[in-house]
Design a protein around this motif. Structure first.
Motif, PDB file in Angstrom:
ATOM      1  N   ARG A   1       0.859  -1.185  -0.002  1.00 29.00           N
ATOM      2  CA  ARG A   1      -0.132   0.019   0.135  1.00 29.00           C
ATOM      3  C   ARG A   1       0.714   1.077  -0.042  1.00 29.00           C
ATOM      4  O   ARG A   1       1.830   1.243   0.590  1.00 29.00           O
ATOM      5  CB  ARG A   1      -0.935   0.089   1.390  1.00 29.00           C
ATOM      6  CG  ARG A   1      -2.044   0.939   1.231  1.00 29.00           C
ATOM      7  CD  ARG A   1      -3.196   0.521   2.275  1.00 29.00           C
ATOM      8  NE  ARG A   1      -2.281   0.324   3.662  1.00 29.00           N
ATOM      9  CZ  ARG A   1      -2.538  -0.901   4.512  1.00 29.00           C
ATOM     10  NH1 ARG A   1      -3.741  -1.501   3.994  1.00 29.00           N
ATOM     11  NH2 ARG A   1      -1.782  -0.918   5.397  1.00 29.00           N
ATOM     12  N   LEU A   2       0.651   2.122  -1.068  1.00 36.57           N
ATOM     13  CA  LEU A   2       1.808   3.441  -1.058  1.00 36.57           C
ATOM     14  C   LEU A   2       1.388   4.546   0.253  1.00 36.57           C
ATOM     15  O   LEU A   2       2.233   4.920   0.444  1.00 36.57           O
ATOM     16  CB  LEU A   2       1.244   3.913  -2.252  1.00 36.57           C
ATOM     17  CG  LEU A   2       1.762   3.355  -3.569  1.00 36.57           C
ATOM     18  CD1 LEU A   2       1.424   4.183  -4.707  1.00 36.57           C
ATOM     19  CD2 LEU A   2       3.336   2.992  -3.740  1.00 36.57           C
ATOM     20  N   SER A   3       0.249   4.284   0.697  1.00 34.94           N
ATOM     21  CA  SER A   3      -0.015   5.286   2.053  1.00 34.94           C
ATOM     22  C   SER A   3       0.866   5.049   3.064  1.00 34.94           C
ATOM     23  O   SER A   3       1.175   5.950   3.707  1.00 34.94           O
ATOM     24  CB  SER A   3      -1.739   5.280   2.481  1.00 34.94           C
ATOM     25  OG  SER A   3      -1.618   3.853   2.869  1.00 34.94           O
ATOM     26  N   ASP A   4       1.314   3.877   3.291  1.00 31.28           N
ATOM     27  CA  ASP A   4       2.198   3.422   4.440  1.00 31.28           C
ATOM     28  C   ASP A   4       3.182   2.660   4.150  1.00 31.28           C
ATOM     29  O   ASP A   4       4.156   1.986   4.992  1.00 31.28           O
ATOM     30  CB  ASP A   4       1.313   2.953   5.687  1.00 31.28           C
ATOM     31  CG  ASP A   4       0.444   1.600   5.459  1.00 31.28           C
ATOM     32  OD1 ASP A   4       0.695   1.197   3.993  1.00 31.28           O
ATOM     33  OD2 ASP A   4      -0.112   0.988   5.978  1.00 31.28           O
ATOM     34  N   LEU A   5       3.419   2.304   2.794  1.00 27.38           N
ATOM     35  CA  LEU A   5       4.203   1.232   2.249  1.00 27.38           C
ATOM     36  C   LEU A   5       4.460  -0.227   3.056  1.00 27.38           C
ATOM     37  O   LEU A   5       5.553  -0.713   3.129  1.00 27.38           O
ATOM     38  CB  LEU A   5       5.742   1.856   2.289  1.00 27.38           C
ATOM     39  CG  LEU A   5       5.868   3.096   1.362  1.00 27.38           C
ATOM     40  CD1 LEU A   5       7.446   3.614   1.736  1.00 27.38           C
ATOM     41  CD2 LEU A   5       5.483   3.013  -0.057  1.00 27.38           C
ATOM     42  N   ARG A   6       3.498  -0.531   3.451  1.00 30.67           N
ATOM     43  CA  ARG A   6       3.169  -1.962   3.991  1.00 30.67           C
ATOM     44  C   ARG A   6       2.744  -2.847   3.112  1.00 30.67           C
ATOM     45  O   ARG A   6       1.506  -2.468   2.205  1.00 30.67           O
ATOM     46  CB  ARG A   6       2.432  -1.723   5.373  1.00 30.67           C
ATOM     47  CG  ARG A   6       3.043  -1.026   6.394  1.00 30.67           C
ATOM     48  CD  ARG A   6       2.487  -0.987   7.782  1.00 30.67           C
ATOM     49  NE  ARG A   6       3.386  -0.444   8.717  1.00 30.67           N
ATOM     50  CZ  ARG A   6       4.308  -0.857   9.308  1.00 30.67           C
ATOM     51  NH1 ARG A   6       4.740  -1.850   9.148  1.00 30.67           N
ATOM     52  NH2 ARG A   6       5.090   0.100  10.141  1.00 30.67           N
ATOM     53  N   PHE A   7       2.924  -4.140   3.032  1.00 25.80           N
ATOM     54  CA  PHE A   7       2.514  -5.166   2.167  1.00 25.80           C
ATOM     55  C   PHE A   7       0.895  -5.492   2.623  1.00 25.80           C
ATOM     56  O   PHE A   7       0.719  -5.774   4.004  1.00 25.80           O
ATOM     57  CB  PHE A   7       3.423  -6.246   2.296  1.00 25.80           C
ATOM     58  CG  PHE A   7       4.798  -6.117   1.582  1.00 25.80           C
ATOM     59  CD1 PHE A   7       4.913  -5.686   0.328  1.00 25.80           C
ATOM     60  CD2 PHE A   7       5.994  -6.109   2.411  1.00 25.80           C
ATOM     61  CE1 PHE A   7       6.004  -5.328  -0.103  1.00 25.80           C
ATOM     62  CE2 PHE A   7       7.272  -5.766   2.069  1.00 25.80           C
ATOM     63  CZ  PHE A   7       7.453  -5.684   0.572  1.00 25.80           C
ATOM     64  N   VAL A   8       0.206  -5.773   1.615  1.00 21.12           N
ATOM     65  CA  VAL A   8      -1.014  -6.210   1.859  1.00 21.12           C
ATOM     66  C   VAL A   8      -1.343  -7.489   0.900  1.00 21.12           C
ATOM     67  O   VAL A   8      -2.528  -8.321   1.511  1.00 21.12           O
ATOM     68  CB  VAL A   8      -2.247  -5.103   1.386  1.00 21.12           C
ATOM     69  CG1 VAL A   8      -1.848  -3.714   2.178  1.00 21.12           C
ATOM     70  CG2 VAL A   8      -2.006  -4.771  -0.227  1.00 21.12           C
ATOM     71  N   LYS A   9      -0.729  -8.066   0.182  1.00 18.91           N
ATOM     72  CA  LYS A   9      -0.898  -9.009  -0.343  1.00 18.91           C
ATOM     73  C   LYS A   9       0.565  -9.810  -0.727  1.00 18.91           C
ATOM     74  O   LYS A   9       1.623  -9.227  -1.229  1.00 18.91           O
ATOM     75  CB  LYS A   9      -1.626  -9.243  -1.637  1.00 18.91           C
ATOM     76  CG  LYS A   9      -3.241  -8.843  -1.478  1.00 18.91           C
ATOM     77  CD  LYS A   9      -4.074  -8.899  -2.537  1.00 18.91           C
ATOM     78  CE  LYS A   9      -5.210  -8.512  -2.586  1.00 18.91           C
ATOM     79  NZ  LYS A   9      -6.128  -9.638  -1.813  1.00 18.91           N
ATOM     80  N   VAL A  10       0.592 -11.038  -0.664  1.00 17.10           N
ATOM     81  CA  VAL A  10       1.698 -11.693  -1.156  1.00 17.10           C
ATOM     82  C   VAL A  10       1.298 -13.336  -1.847  1.00 17.10           C
ATOM     83  O   VAL A  10       0.487 -13.743  -1.046  1.00 17.10           O
ATOM     84  CB  VAL A  10       2.804 -11.975   0.000  1.00 17.10           C
ATOM     85  CG1 VAL A  10       2.241 -12.937   1.017  1.00 17.10           C
ATOM     86  CG2 VAL A  10       4.127 -12.777  -0.480  1.00 17.10           C
ATOM     87  N   ASN A  11       1.937 -13.629  -2.850  1.00 15.38           N
ATOM     88  CA  ASN A  11       1.481 -14.701  -3.662  1.00 15.38           C
ATOM     89  C   ASN A  11       2.458 -15.924  -3.218  1.00 15.38           C
ATOM     90  O   ASN A  11       3.598 -15.818  -2.529  1.00 15.38           O
ATOM     91  CB  ASN A  11       1.215 -14.660  -4.850  1.00 15.38           C
ATOM     92  CG  ASN A  11       2.724 -14.690  -5.725  1.00 15.38           C
ATOM     93  OD1 ASN A  11       3.749 -14.441  -5.185  1.00 15.38           O
ATOM     94  ND2 ASN A  11       2.606 -14.655  -7.058  1.00 15.38           N
ATOM     95  N   GLN A  12       2.137 -17.294  -3.446  1.00 17.41           N
ATOM     96  CA  GLN A  12       2.815 -18.425  -3.024  1.00 17.41           C
ATOM     97  C   GLN A  12       4.175 -18.382  -3.734  1.00 17.41           C
ATOM     98  O   GLN A  12       5.068 -18.911  -3.162  1.00 17.41           O
ATOM     99  CB  GLN A  12       1.932 -19.566  -3.276  1.00 17.41           C
ATOM    100  CG  GLN A  12       2.836 -20.780  -2.826  1.00 17.41           C
ATOM    101  CD  GLN A  12       2.639 -21.032  -1.145  1.00 17.41           C
ATOM    102  OE1 GLN A  12       1.776 -20.413  -0.533  1.00 17.41           O
ATOM    103  NE2 GLN A  12       3.742 -21.560  -0.732  1.00 17.41           N
ATOM    104  N   GLY A  13       4.169 -17.739  -4.893  1.00 15.76           N
ATOM    105  CA  GLY A  13       5.582 -17.936  -5.573  1.00 15.76           C
ATOM    106  C   GLY A  13       6.669 -17.142  -4.856  1.00 15.76           C
ATOM    107  O   GLY A  13       7.819 -17.349  -4.820  1.00 15.76           O
TER     108      GLY A  13
END
Length: 497
Positions: free
Chosen positions: A160-172
């Motif tokens: 998320r650009l607002s706080d630079l925190r990851f919101v999704k990650v895939n299995q790869g």
């Protein structure tokens, strides 16, 4: 009192008239959760045709419709939008999935709900309003994106650009790095640094701050268990749930780096072995037979210098003594890719001839097909073997004075140094020739065989010569060994010791 009620009803009718044609769904509710009105859009979003199908109040509504959050958790009674607004709560952007109770196979409708509380001039609550936007198509698209993102074998994360925190990650990504999902979600791009040692890190950070595309660049990702992994990383801005985000995608270069390292090490080992091997070796291209390298042993053995040799063709150098043998060598290499143990005479710069055993193979050097030739100098061995054969021939002229064991050893020693002959079969001999061979194996001389068979001596000599020719041997001892190896005349032995 009557006038106040009339005024309130008039305002409600005016409100209903205003909102009846809106695309957003609107429901008017009393404080006691009685459903008093719903526009066409609201009915359509619930899949019904009449307000009565929504239920008379909140309790009836909850009996008719099952609501769950996007994470599949069902709403408790007090979490239903009707319950929340009746409790005086003002909320917005609540995403819920709506389906009819008992009909779970029905297509789920997704509502984005917000509440509104209308008050009169004295501050008393007049009406409760639920405003619903149909987010079904958006949810379908979001679900499609979610499935595609998770199923994509290419490693990827979204921040998320607002706080630079990851919101999704895939299995790869998890498989590539060894991280768990909990290690990534909610962490910042600097805690799980996807731009670690990026070759243009400053540009990447600048583009990330701008929400602009980050071009492909190499980076070194830190692994949770230690060490790093070489990747190509790129960033692509996207809108997700109406939030500005950045999609980072990766290409794992670690396998390629390991392969390149292994190739470099292999080439280094090859170069060292090539240089230090005391056996003459040279390499030429497969297409033009142009010499590209040779080791020190080759220069020393043949007397050429690198300047005289490198860049010339094998045919031009003419160090293969029999010029007609060069083309067949390359024909074999082109067909089979290798040559093993071929006797060859090599001409030195001084015109001295060197007896060699040649081995050759196909190698790839800098993506070019080449042939590697290895020469084993056997000149001294050849001379020793020739002297040995001559000595054996001298002592075997009269084999009758030697024991069977000694004859066989001498004949074997000679055969080892002789060129291989076409294989012969016992059935190739005539009956008389077999008889003669049997008597030879008994140790009889030609005169004794002639007497035994009552034939002329010259006739026996002719038979013996024919036997030698057919068997590919050159002496009585070799004929005896030939027969012994095939277990012929097993009951017979030499008559003299």
């Amino acid at each position: 009192m009557t006038e106040a009620v009339l005024a309130r009803e008039t305002k409600r009718r005016q409100l209903q008239h205003i909102i009846s044609g809106l695309s957003d769904g609107v429901m008017l509710i009393e404080v006691d959760q009685t459903i008093i009105w719903a526009n066409e859009a609201s009915l359509r979003m619930h899949g019904v045709d009449d307000i009565s199908q929504l239920g008379a109040n909140g309790d009836c509504y909850r009996e008719l419709f099952s609501l769950r959050y996007r994470n599949n958790h069902f709403l408790e009674v007090d979490q239903y939008p009707i319950s929340r607004v009746a409790a005086g709560e003002v909320f917005s952007d609540v995403l819920i999935e709506v389906s009819r109770v008992g009909d779970e196979d029905e297509r789920r409708r997704v509502h984005r709900v917000r509440s509104l509380i209308l008050e009169d001039s004295s501050g008393a609550v007049e009406s409760l309003v639920l405003i619903m936007a149909d987010a079904t198509e958006w949810a379908i698209a979001e679900q499609r994106f979610e499935k595609t993102f998770n199923a994509n074998p290419a490693p990827a994360v979204i921040c998320r650009l607002s706080d630079l925190r990851f919101v999704k990650v895939n299995q790869g990504f998890l498989e590539m790095t060894g991280h768990s999902r909990e290690d990534v979600i909610g962490r910042s791009v600097y805690e799980v640094d996807v731009l670690e040692n990026a070759e243009r890190r400053d540009l990447a950070i600048e583009r990330l701050g701008q929400g602009a595309t980050i071009p492909q660049m190499q980076a070194e990702l830190k692994m949770p268990e230690g060490g790093t992994k070489l990747v190509i990383v790129a960033g692509q801005p996207l809108d997700m749930n109406e939030e500005d985000c950045m999609l980072f995608s990766f290409i794992d270069l670690e396998t390629r780096r390991k392969a390149e390292t292994a190739l470099r090490q292999s080439e280094e080992r090859f170069a060292k072995t090539f240089r230090l091997t005391p056996v003459p070796i040279f390499v030429c291209t497969a297409d033009r037979q142009q010499i590209v390298d040779a080791n020190e042993a080759f220069f020393t053995a043949l007397g050429f210098t690198a300047t005289e040799l490198i860049g010339r063709t094998v045919t031009e150098m003419a160090f293969i003594n029999d010029g007609t043998a060069t083309d067949p060598l390359f024909d074999v290499l082109e067909t089979t890719g290798r040559i093993e143990g071929r006797d060859l005479k090599v001409r030195k710069k001084s015109n001295e001839i060197m007896d060699c055993v040649l081995a050759a193979d196909t190698v790839t050097i800098q993506d070019n097909a080449c042939y590697l030739f290895v020469f084993m100098d056997i000149s001294e061995r050849k001379r020793s073997e020739l002297e040995l054969v001559e000595a054996i021939e001298a002592v075997m002229k009269d084999a009758s004075w030697f024991s069977q064991t000694l004859i066989e050893k001498l004949a074997n020693a000679k055969r080892v140094n002789a060129h291989s002959q076409p294989s012969a079969s016992f059935t190739d001999l005539t009956a008389r020739e077999r008889e003669v061979l049997g008597l030879i194996c008994e140790g009889l001389a030609d005169k004794e065989i002639a007497a035994r068979l009552n034939l002329a001596l010259n006739t026996i000599r002719n038979h013996v010569a024919t036997v030698y020719s057919k068997l590919g041997v050159h002496s009585r001892a070799e004929a005896i060994v030939w027969a012994r190896q095939r277990h012929l005349f097993a009951g017979q032995g030499l008559s003299r010791r």
